[in-house]
Design a protein around this motif. Structure first.
Motif, PDB file in Angstrom:
ATOM      1  N   UNK A   1       0.861  -1.181   0.000  1.00 62.69           N
ATOM      2  CA  UNK A   1       0.000   0.000   0.000  1.00 62.69           C
ATOM      3  C   UNK A   1       0.898   1.231   0.000  1.00 62.69           C
ATOM      4  N   UNK A   2       0.718   2.112  -0.972  1.00 61.32           N
ATOM      5  CA  UNK A   2       1.494   3.344  -1.065  1.00 61.32           C
ATOM      6  C   UNK A   2       0.592   4.526  -0.723  1.00 61.32           C
ATOM      7  N   UNK A   3       1.016   5.300   0.236  1.00 62.44           N
ATOM      8  CA  UNK A   3       0.217   6.493   0.581  1.00 62.44           C
ATOM      9  C   UNK A   3       0.209   7.484  -0.575  1.00 62.44           C
ATOM     10  N   UNK A   4       1.346   7.618  -1.274  1.00 56.88           N
ATOM     11  CA  UNK A   4       1.442   8.559  -2.391  1.00 56.88           C
ATOM     12  C   UNK A   4       2.531   8.073  -3.335  1.00 56.88           C
ATOM     13  N   UNK A   5       2.227   7.949  -4.618  1.00 57.47           N
ATOM     14  CA  UNK A   5       3.217   7.473  -5.573  1.00 57.47           C
ATOM     15  C   UNK A   5       3.951   8.621  -6.256  1.00 57.47           C
ATOM     16  N   UNK A   6       3.385   9.821  -6.207  1.00 59.29           N
ATOM     17  CA  UNK A   6       4.016  10.978  -6.837  1.00 59.29           C
ATOM     18  C   UNK A   6       3.464  12.246  -6.208  1.00 59.29           C
ATOM     19  N   UNK A   7       4.290  13.270  -6.159  1.00 59.93           N
ATOM     20  CA  UNK A   7       3.820  14.573  -5.671  1.00 59.93           C
ATOM     21  C   UNK A   7       3.027  15.310  -6.753  1.00 59.93           C
ATOM     22  N   UNK A   8       3.198  14.904  -8.008  1.00 62.75           N
ATOM     23  CA  UNK A   8       2.565  15.556  -9.160  1.00 62.75           C
ATOM     24  C   UNK A   8       2.864  17.059  -9.188  1.00 62.75           C
ATOM     25  N   UNK A   9       4.038  17.418  -8.679  1.00 61.34           N
ATOM     26  CA  UNK A   9       4.424  18.837  -8.690  1.00 61.34           C
ATOM     27  C   UNK A   9       4.523  19.365 -10.121  1.00 61.34           C
ATOM     28  N   UNK A  10       4.923  18.507 -11.046  1.00 66.71           N
ATOM     29  CA  UNK A  10       5.017  18.945 -12.434  1.00 66.71           C
ATOM     30  C   UNK A  10       3.646  19.284 -13.008  1.00 66.71           C
TER      31      UNK A  10
ATOM     32  N   UNK B   1      -0.287   5.728 -15.280  1.00 65.93           N
ATOM     33  CA  UNK B   1       1.097   5.438 -15.641  1.00 65.93           C
ATOM     34  C   UNK B   1       2.001   5.448 -14.417  1.00 65.93           C
ATOM     35  N   UNK B   2       1.822   6.435 -13.556  1.00 68.62           N
ATOM     36  CA  UNK B   2       2.713   6.538 -12.395  1.00 68.62           C
ATOM     37  C   UNK B   2       2.400   5.484 -11.333  1.00 68.62           C
TER      38      UNK B   2
ATOM     39  N   UNK C   1       3.953   2.342 -12.709  1.00 71.54           N
ATOM     40  CA  UNK C   1       5.412   2.357 -12.560  1.00 71.54           C
ATOM     41  C   UNK C   1       5.816   2.082 -11.117  1.00 71.54           C
ATOM     42  N   UNK C   2       5.108   2.694 -10.171  1.00 65.12           N
ATOM     43  CA  UNK C   2       5.411   2.456  -8.764  1.00 65.12           C
ATOM     44  C   UNK C   2       5.168   0.996  -8.387  1.00 65.12           C
ATOM     45  N   UNK C   3       4.099   0.406  -8.942  1.00 69.27           N
ATOM     46  CA  UNK C   3       3.803  -0.998  -8.657  1.00 69.27           C
ATOM     47  C   UNK C   3       4.901  -1.912  -9.201  1.00 69.27           C
ATOM     48  N   UNK C   4       5.374  -1.631 -10.410  1.00 70.35           N
ATOM     49  CA  UNK C   4       6.450  -2.435 -10.991  1.00 70.35           C
ATOM     50  C   UNK C   4       7.728  -2.330 -10.165  1.00 70.35           C
ATOM     51  N   UNK C   5       8.004  -1.141  -9.660  1.00 72.95           N
ATOM     52  CA  UNK C   5       9.183  -0.962  -8.812  1.00 72.95           C
ATOM     53  C   UNK C   5       9.077  -1.806  -7.549  1.00 72.95           C
ATOM     54  N   UNK C   6       7.894  -1.838  -6.948  1.00 70.23           N
ATOM     55  CA  UNK C   6       7.706  -2.642  -5.747  1.00 70.23           C
ATOM     56  C   UNK C   6       7.761  -4.134  -6.063  1.00 70.23           C
ATOM     57  N   UNK C   7       7.254  -4.523  -7.220  1.00 66.88           N
ATOM     58  CA  UNK C   7       7.300  -5.922  -7.641  1.00 66.88           C
ATOM     59  C   UNK C   7       8.750  -6.407  -7.690  1.00 66.88           C
ATOM     60  N   UNK C   8       9.607  -5.602  -8.260  1.00 66.13           N
ATOM     61  CA  UNK C   8      11.019  -5.966  -8.367  1.00 66.13           C
ATOM     62  C   UNK C   8      11.740  -5.833  -7.025  1.00 66.13           C
ATOM     63  N   UNK C   9      11.405  -4.792  -6.275  1.00 71.60           N
ATOM     64  CA  UNK C   9      12.095  -4.544  -5.018  1.00 71.60           C
ATOM     65  C   UNK C   9      11.893  -5.668  -4.011  1.00 71.60           C
ATOM     66  N   UNK C  10      10.732  -6.312  -4.051  1.00 72.30           N
ATOM     67  CA  UNK C  10      10.438  -7.379  -3.093  1.00 72.30           C
ATOM     68  C   UNK C  10      10.688  -8.777  -3.667  1.00 72.30           C
TER      69      UNK C  10
END
Length: 231
Positions: A30-39, A127-128, A131-140
């Motif tokens: 569970x991710x509280x926030x995947x991006x700040x979307x500052x852009x 998209x973001x 991408x965050x989910x794929x990063x967690x998939x690999x990280x774990x």
């Protein structure tokens, strides 16, 4: 949202139950926030600063609209500069100040989480989150299971979006559309602030899919810890 030790235990127990009937491995993040979307905020602020002040020009905008600003009133004189050039310079300076004010106002407005969620394009959020989910998939290490049967259930709280990612071994046998029920169930509970219950339901649905194609193997080992990770 705060997660108690009971919440973690509840999710871990749901994973253990689901994996009793399959050699697949289920993991939850569970991710509280995947991006700040500052852009995104910067893009909206820049667009507003460029476009909104243009609406003032047909209304006769000039430096006299900002009489209280030093150096922009109509009383000062610039030596050796034609009066028309002075007026143009004053108007441009006033216009630039209005642009700066619009930029800052819109930027701060879009930093409010609810407003930011409204103005962020849905494809960008997907998209973001993906991408965050794929990063967690690999990280774990879900891509390192023996039969390549790892499944990640990923929930993005701020975006109200869910991703289910299955490893290569599962993709060869199961269509991605099969996970739609799990995604829909978790997304609905996420919007109702019933995340733990939604995770339990999604885990059970994923477990049922895995059990059909990937029954338990002899001496099957639990290759991925049964737990919930909150980032």
């Amino acid at each position: 949202m705060q997660f108690t030790s009971e919440d973690h235990a509840q999710v871990a127990a749901a994973i253990a139950r689901a994996e009793e009937n399959t050699s697949g491995e289920i993991f939850c993040v569970v991710a509280r926030q995947v991006s700040s979307y500052r852009d995104v905020s910067l893009a909206w602020a820049a667009a507003a600063a460029l476009l909104l002040p243009l609406g003032l020009i047909p209304l006769g905008f000039g430096a006299h609209w900002l009489p209280g600003l030093p150096g922009l009133g109509g009383d000062w004189q610039a030596a050796h500069v034609a009066a028309r050039d002075v007026q143009i310079g004053q108007a441009l300076a006033a216009y630039a100040l209005i642009q700066a004010a619009v930029f800052l106002g819109v930027f701060l407005l879009t930093l409010i989480p609810t407003v930011r969620r409204w103005v962020t394009p849905a494809p960008l959020k997907r998209t973001r989150v993906r991408r965050a989910a794929l990063q967690q998939f690999l990280a774990h290490g879900l891509h390192l299971t023996e039969a390549r049967t790892g499944v990640l259930i990923f929930a993005a709280l701020a975006d109200h979006q869910v991703e289910v990612i299955a490893d290569h071994g599962i993709h060869a046998c199961v269509s991605p559309e099969v996970w739609a029920d799990a995604v829909a169930a978790l997304t609905a509970d996420l919007r109702r602030d019933r995340l733990v219950e939604g995770l339990e339901q999604a885990i059970a649905l994923c477990g049922a899919v895995l059990a059909e194609q990937f029954p338990p193997r002899p001496a099957d080992a639990n290759e991925v810890p049964d737990r919930l990770v909150v980032i």
